[in-house]
Design an enzyme around this catalytic site. Structure first.
Site, PDB file in Angstrom:
ATOM      1  N   LEU A 148       0.838  -1.196   0.000  1.00 13.27           N
ATOM      2  CA  LEU A 148       0.000   0.000   0.000  1.00 13.27           C
ATOM      3  C   LEU A 148       0.874   1.248   0.000  1.00 13.27           C
ATOM      4  CD1 LEU A 148      -2.887  -0.881   2.462  1.00 13.27           C
ATOM      5  CD2 LEU A 148      -2.983  -0.642   0.001  1.00 13.27           C
ATOM      6  N   TYR A 149       2.165   1.063  -0.141  1.00 14.72           N
ATOM      7  CA  TYR A 149       3.113   2.171  -0.220  1.00 14.72           C
ATOM      8  C   TYR A 149       3.059   3.082   1.005  1.00 14.72           C
ATOM      9  CZ  TYR A 149       3.306   0.445  -4.941  1.00 14.72           C
ATOM     10  OH  TYR A 149       3.437  -0.372  -6.015  1.00 14.72           O
ATOM     11  N   HIS A 150       3.058   2.470   2.173  1.00 10.82           N
ATOM     12  CA  HIS A 150       3.104   3.223   3.416  1.00 10.82           C
ATOM     13  C   HIS A 150       4.351   2.815   4.208  1.00 10.82           C
ATOM     14  CE1 HIS A 150      -1.533   3.286   3.078  1.00 10.82           C
ATOM     15  NE2 HIS A 150      -1.003   4.266   2.396  1.00 10.82           N
ATOM     16  N   PRO A 151       5.529   2.978   3.602  1.00  7.72           N
ATOM     17  CA  PRO A 151       6.733   2.538   4.328  1.00  7.72           C
ATOM     18  C   PRO A 151       6.993   3.414   5.547  1.00  7.72           C
ATOM     19  CG  PRO A 151       7.350   3.731   2.350  1.00  7.72           C
ATOM     20  CD  PRO A 151       5.855   3.563   2.313  1.00  7.72           C
TER      21      PRO A 151
END
Length: 196
Positions: A148-151
């Site tokens: 979800l591209y929430h690093p």
């Protein structure tokens, strides 16, 4: 949702993608997920033939950890990123429990009312297992999991004396004047919600 009876907090969330038959831009959406061409084609074919409902199971507190390392001391060289997805078996088990719960909804009146049917994709490596067995779904998860591209946690903060810290407790980048980090990269653990 909580997939374990004794859990204090939810461990999975669900995302839903509903598309009418032959949705304009569906191909571009599916391509953004980064699936292999043969699997993207199966998604696209399904939407060409009928309206589709896709759901995503989100592990809210993943245990797997990746890392970001410098490739060299040249600032123009891209970093080496190892996302580490699904390296902790507990994450796979959590997603499996979430998937089983969601599939149980197929037997509800609401889903039956709308004639919802499960699409089965051809995945040669997974198809050697009995369909819908734990082994099959674990294989499936390995093919269709994405980010979800929430690093978070890529820029450690700590005391001035902590040599492993990148930023100070007030989020100033150590050794660089006038620069602060103001995003989720300083968070040591991910929150149980999408970061906007």
């Amino acid at each position: 949702n909580t997939t374990q009876k004794d859990a204090k907090y939810p461990d999975v969330g669900y995302m839903h993608f509903c598309q009418q038959k032959q949705t304009i831009g569906f191909r571009q959406l599916i391509e953004k997920f980064g699936y292999k061409d043969e699997f993207a084609a199966q998604h696209i074919k399904a939407n060409d033939e009928q309206s589709t409902l896709q759901f995503g199971i989100v592990a809210l507190k993943p245990k797997s950890r990746g890392n970001v390392k410098l490739r060299s001391n040249d600032p123009h060289d891209l970093p080496v990123i190892n996302a580490g997805y699904l390296e902790d078996e507990e994450d796979v088990e959590t997603l499996l429990r979430g998937l089983k719960f969601y599939r149980s909804l197929l037997d509800t009146e609401s889903f039956k009312l709308h004639d919802v049917e499960e699409n089965r994709f051809v995945i040669p490596e997974c198809d050697v297992f009995e369909y819908a067995s734990d082994e099959y779904w674990k294989c499936y998860i390995s093919y269709f999991s994405t980010t979800l591209y929430h690093p978070i946690g890529t820029v450690k903060f700590g005391s001035i004396d902590d040599e492993t810290a990148v930023v100070t407790p007030d989020l100033k980048v150590k050794g660089i004047k006038g620069l602060r980090v103001i995003d989720a990269s300083v968070m040591p653990t991910i929150i149980s919600a999408p970061i906007k």
